[in-house]
Write a protein that holds these residues in place. Sequence first.
Motif, PDB file in Angstrom:
ATOM      1  N   VAL A 143     -70.346 -64.292  91.724  1.00  0.00           N
ATOM      2  CA  VAL A 143     -70.284 -62.837  91.950  1.00  0.00           C
ATOM      3  C   VAL A 143     -70.715 -62.521  90.314  1.00  0.00           C
ATOM      4  CG1 VAL A 143     -68.766 -60.372  91.770  1.00  0.00           C
ATOM      5  CG2 VAL A 143     -68.093 -62.447  92.899  1.00  0.00           C
ATOM      6  N   VAL A 144     -72.496 -61.799  90.681  1.00  0.00           N
ATOM      7  CA  VAL A 144     -72.722 -61.535  89.317  1.00  0.00           C
ATOM      8  C   VAL A 144     -72.996 -60.371  89.027  1.00  0.00           C
ATOM      9  CG1 VAL A 144     -75.119 -61.221  88.204  1.00  0.00           C
ATOM     10  CG2 VAL A 144     -74.464 -63.326  89.662  1.00  0.00           C
ATOM     11  N   THR A 145     -71.707 -59.561  87.968  1.00  0.00           N
ATOM     12  CA  THR A 145     -71.399 -58.282  87.900  1.00  0.00           C
ATOM     13  C   THR A 145     -71.543 -57.354  86.363  1.00  0.00           C
ATOM     14  OG1 THR A 145     -69.521 -56.315  88.656  1.00  0.00           O
ATOM     15  CG2 THR A 145     -69.170 -58.440  87.616  1.00  0.00           C
ATOM     16  N   GLY A 146     -71.764 -56.281  86.899  1.00  0.00           N
ATOM     17  CA  GLY A 146     -71.858 -55.656  85.081  1.00  0.00           C
ATOM     18  C   GLY A 146     -72.400 -54.427  84.975  1.00  0.00           C
ATOM     19  N   ASP A 147     -72.889 -54.007  83.296  1.00  0.00           N
ATOM     20  CA  ASP A 147     -73.808 -52.693  83.609  1.00  0.00           C
ATOM     21  C   ASP A 147     -75.589 -53.590  83.948  1.00  0.00           C
ATOM     22  OD1 ASP A 147     -75.469 -51.215  82.418  1.00  0.00           O
ATOM     23  OD2 ASP A 147     -74.727 -50.338  80.772  1.00  0.00           O
ATOM     24  N   PHE A 148     -76.021 -53.701  84.831  1.00  0.00           N
ATOM     25  CA  PHE A 148     -77.558 -54.017  84.659  1.00  0.00           C
ATOM     26  C   PHE A 148     -78.412 -53.182  84.290  1.00  0.00           C
ATOM     27  CE2 PHE A 148     -75.112 -56.514  87.566  1.00  0.00           C
ATOM     28  CZ  PHE A 148     -75.877 -57.668  87.953  1.00  0.00           C
ATOM     29  N   ASN A 149     -78.126 -51.909  84.213  1.00  0.00           N
ATOM     30  CA  ASN A 149     -79.341 -50.721  83.720  1.00  0.00           C
ATOM     31  C   ASN A 149     -80.812 -50.612  84.531  1.00  0.00           C
ATOM     32  OD1 ASN A 149     -78.255 -49.320  81.076  1.00  0.00           O
ATOM     33  ND2 ASN A 149     -78.193 -51.190  79.617  1.00  0.00           N
ATOM     34  N   VAL A 150     -80.538 -50.384  85.317  1.00  0.00           N
ATOM     35  CA  VAL A 150     -81.715 -50.890  86.238  1.00  0.00           C
ATOM     36  C   VAL A 150     -81.168 -49.692  87.624  1.00  0.00           C
ATOM     37  CG1 VAL A 150     -81.242 -52.682  87.330  1.00  0.00           C
ATOM     38  CG2 VAL A 150     -83.214 -51.414  87.505  1.00  0.00           C
ATOM     39  N   CYS A 151     -82.110 -49.046  87.595  1.00  0.00           N
ATOM     40  CA  CYS A 151     -81.456 -47.858  88.848  1.00  0.00           C
ATOM     41  C   CYS A 151     -82.965 -48.449  90.175  1.00  0.00           C
ATOM     42  CB  CYS A 151     -81.816 -46.368  89.182  1.00  0.00           C
ATOM     43  SG  CYS A 151     -80.546 -46.130  88.075  1.00  0.00           S
ATOM     44  N   PRO A 152     -82.405 -49.625  91.036  1.00  0.00           N
ATOM     45  CA  PRO A 152     -82.769 -50.174  91.625  1.00  0.00           C
ATOM     46  C   PRO A 152     -84.839 -48.325  93.014  1.00  0.00           C
ATOM     47  CG  PRO A 152     -81.096 -51.221  92.000  1.00  0.00           C
ATOM     48  CD  PRO A 152     -80.883 -50.104  91.258  1.00  0.00           C
ATOM     49  N   SER A 153     -83.368 -48.069  93.281  1.00  0.00           N
ATOM     50  CA  SER A 153     -84.088 -47.067  93.827  1.00  0.00           C
ATOM     51  C   SER A 153     -83.770 -44.850  93.428  1.00  0.00           C
ATOM     52  CB  SER A 153     -83.198 -46.984  95.814  1.00  0.00           C
ATOM     53  OG  SER A 153     -82.392 -46.514  95.793  1.00  0.00           O
ATOM     54  N   PRO A 154     -84.568 -44.756  94.605  1.00  0.00           N
ATOM     55  CA  PRO A 154     -84.010 -43.745  94.514  1.00  0.00           C
ATOM     56  C   PRO A 154     -82.800 -42.869  94.343  1.00  0.00           C
ATOM     57  CG  PRO A 154     -86.617 -43.611  94.987  1.00  0.00           C
ATOM     58  CD  PRO A 154     -85.684 -44.598  95.305  1.00  0.00           C
ATOM     59  N   LEU A 155     -82.040 -43.571  94.991  1.00  0.00           N
ATOM     60  CA  LEU A 155     -81.031 -43.082  95.145  1.00  0.00           C
ATOM     61  C   LEU A 155     -80.390 -43.422  94.423  1.00  0.00           C
ATOM     62  CD1 LEU A 155     -79.192 -41.951  98.226  1.00  0.00           C
ATOM     63  CD2 LEU A 155     -78.559 -44.520  99.000  1.00  0.00           C
ATOM     64  N   ASP A 156     -80.476 -44.450  93.797  1.00  0.00           N
ATOM     65  CA  ASP A 156     -79.729 -44.357  92.485  1.00  0.00           C
ATOM     66  C   ASP A 156     -79.868 -43.322  91.828  1.00  0.00           C
ATOM     67  OD1 ASP A 156     -78.473 -47.185  93.641  1.00  0.00           O
ATOM     68  OD2 ASP A 156     -80.750 -47.556  93.660  1.00  0.00           O
ATOM     69  N   PHE A 157     -80.117 -42.584  91.091  1.00  0.00           N
ATOM     70  CA  PHE A 157     -80.385 -41.920  90.400  1.00  0.00           C
ATOM     71  C   PHE A 157     -80.542 -40.206  90.718  1.00  0.00           C
ATOM     72  CE2 PHE A 157     -84.335 -43.494  90.810  1.00  0.00           C
ATOM     73  CZ  PHE A 157     -85.166 -42.115  90.545  1.00  0.00           C
ATOM     74  N   SER A 158     -79.842 -39.050  89.623  1.00  0.00           N
ATOM     75  CA  SER A 158     -79.817 -37.567  89.940  1.00  0.00           C
ATOM     76  C   SER A 158     -81.967 -37.787  90.015  1.00  0.00           C
ATOM     77  CB  SER A 158     -79.538 -36.625  89.181  1.00  0.00           C
ATOM     78  OG  SER A 158     -78.201 -37.197  89.806  1.00  0.00           O
ATOM     79  N   LEU A 192     -71.907 -51.868 101.580  1.00  0.00           N
ATOM     80  CA  LEU A 192     -71.057 -50.763 101.913  1.00  0.00           C
ATOM     81  C   LEU A 192     -70.803 -49.088 102.273  1.00  0.00           C
ATOM     82  CD1 LEU A 192     -67.751 -52.636 101.763  1.00  0.00           C
ATOM     83  CD2 LEU A 192     -68.926 -52.406 103.284  1.00  0.00           C
ATOM     84  N   HIS A 193     -72.121 -48.729 101.418  1.00  0.00           N
ATOM     85  CA  HIS A 193     -72.305 -47.275 101.412  1.00  0.00           C
ATOM     86  C   HIS A 193     -73.793 -47.039 101.415  1.00  0.00           C
ATOM     87  CE1 HIS A 193     -68.262 -47.152 100.978  1.00  0.00           C
ATOM     88  NE2 HIS A 193     -68.196 -47.309  99.817  1.00  0.00           N
ATOM     89  N   PRO A 194     -74.757 -47.608 102.286  1.00  0.00           N
ATOM     90  CA  PRO A 194     -75.703 -47.414 102.242  1.00  0.00           C
ATOM     91  C   PRO A 194     -76.735 -46.149 102.201  1.00  0.00           C
ATOM     92  CG  PRO A 194     -75.265 -47.528 104.739  1.00  0.00           C
ATOM     93  CD  PRO A 194     -73.919 -47.301 103.720  1.00  0.00           C
ATOM     94  N   THR A 195     -76.406 -44.976 102.358  1.00  0.00           N
ATOM     95  CA  THR A 195     -76.564 -43.278 101.792  1.00  0.00           C
ATOM     96  C   THR A 195     -76.104 -43.028 101.340  1.00  0.00           C
ATOM     97  OG1 THR A 195     -75.343 -42.137 103.295  1.00  0.00           O
ATOM     98  CG2 THR A 195     -77.160 -43.303 104.279  1.00  0.00           C
ATOM     99  N   SER A 196     -74.985 -43.452 100.151  1.00  0.00           N
ATOM    100  CA  SER A 196     -73.841 -42.502  98.717  1.00  0.00           C
ATOM    101  C   SER A 196     -74.894 -42.639  98.100  1.00  0.00           C
ATOM    102  CB  SER A 196     -73.158 -42.819  99.261  1.00  0.00           C
ATOM    103  OG  SER A 196     -72.353 -42.561  98.348  1.00  0.00           O
ATOM    104  N   PRO A 197     -74.864 -41.384  97.278  1.00  0.00           N
ATOM    105  CA  PRO A 197     -75.541 -42.049  96.169  1.00  0.00           C
ATOM    106  C   PRO A 197     -74.252 -43.105  94.742  1.00  0.00           C
ATOM    107  CG  PRO A 197     -75.341 -40.078  95.682  1.00  0.00           C
ATOM    108  CD  PRO A 197     -74.412 -40.330  97.317  1.00  0.00           C
ATOM    109  N   ALA A 198     -73.477 -42.006  95.277  1.00  0.00           N
ATOM    110  CA  ALA A 198     -71.557 -44.175  94.571  1.00  0.00           C
ATOM    111  C   ALA A 198     -73.034 -44.572  92.900  1.00  0.00           C
ATOM    112  CB  ALA A 198     -72.622 -44.697  95.072  1.00  0.00           C
ATOM    113  N   PHE A 199     -73.321 -43.166  92.119  1.00  0.00           N
ATOM    114  CA  PHE A 199     -73.376 -43.336  91.238  1.00  0.00           C
ATOM    115  C   PHE A 199     -72.048 -43.918  90.711  1.00  0.00           C
ATOM    116  CE2 PHE A 199     -75.522 -39.441  91.059  1.00  0.00           C
ATOM    117  CZ  PHE A 199     -76.742 -39.693  91.949  1.00  0.00           C
ATOM    118  N   SER A 200     -71.834 -44.519  89.323  1.00  0.00           N
ATOM    119  CA  SER A 200     -71.398 -45.406  87.957  1.00  0.00           C
ATOM    120  C   SER A 200     -71.448 -44.530  86.385  1.00  0.00           C
ATOM    121  CB  SER A 200     -71.434 -46.374  88.276  1.00  0.00           C
ATOM    122  OG  SER A 200     -72.750 -47.215  87.912  1.00  0.00           O
ATOM    123  N   PHE A 201     -72.038 -43.629  86.363  1.00  0.00           N
ATOM    124  CA  PHE A 201     -72.936 -43.667  85.055  1.00  0.00           C
ATOM    125  C   PHE A 201     -72.773 -42.047  85.057  1.00  0.00           C
ATOM    126  CE2 PHE A 201     -75.379 -41.971  81.671  1.00  0.00           C
ATOM    127  CZ  PHE A 201     -74.816 -42.440  80.227  1.00  0.00           C
TER     128      PHE A 201
END
Length: 264
Positions: A143-158, A192-201
Amino acid sequence: MRIATWNVNSIRVRQTHVRRWLERVRPDIVVLQEIKCEAHAFPAAVFADLGYKSEVVGQKAYNGVAALSHRNIVIHHRSLPGLTPDDSQARYIEVETEGLTVIGIYLPNGNSGGEAGYSYKLAWMDALCDRVEALLAEDRDLVVTGDFNVCPSPLDFSAGALPPTDALLRPETRARFRRLIHNGLTDAVRALHPTSPAFSFWDYQAGCWERDRGLRIDFALLSPRLAECMVAAAPDRDERGAEQPSDHVPVVVDLVWPETAKAA
């Protein structure tokens, strides 16, 4: 097994938050980022009362990562293999528990220090990719986990939350994240949430939390056998609504492990 990650934005400020959350969620292992203290100042006793052992990679006032677990853990690395020996930023911890390797990271933001700062981010990502590839070549469950400081796609940021030149969005950053994924890792929350923003920050400024202008920058990436064992993965949004919260929330992944994995 329940695995979690949380950028707590100062453990000494947020130790009560973390203790309350541990009591409520009871993860088997959680990796913390931005603890902002040296190891001797980490409030390990606060969590030991709940049965959690702490492994800490600290740094005065900046960065810092830790792993807390009520299972037996063995620490393998306190810095990212492959970086220059004089690298002093506390951003990496690698532990093993019951045959499972857990890597906790606080990846450089890359927006400060000009191009040198961004080059450090890319070098860090390259070293991380190399480390992951080496572990996967050994057929390790990872498992690689943590704060990656990357938004891979437009769905990953407002929309409008970041300019296209931001280090979290630059194509070189995203290319290295894709390199991680293309090794066979699964982005647990997105699977598991392919269309949800699922923001963490959510930034503290400009009413970002109230307006739900967030980013998804905290991840759990699973190696193939672990991905098959995943039953749940999501950010714990409730923590952002607490009094004096971190600007990040925990991301929690549940696995049917190790019994089902070993039986398979």
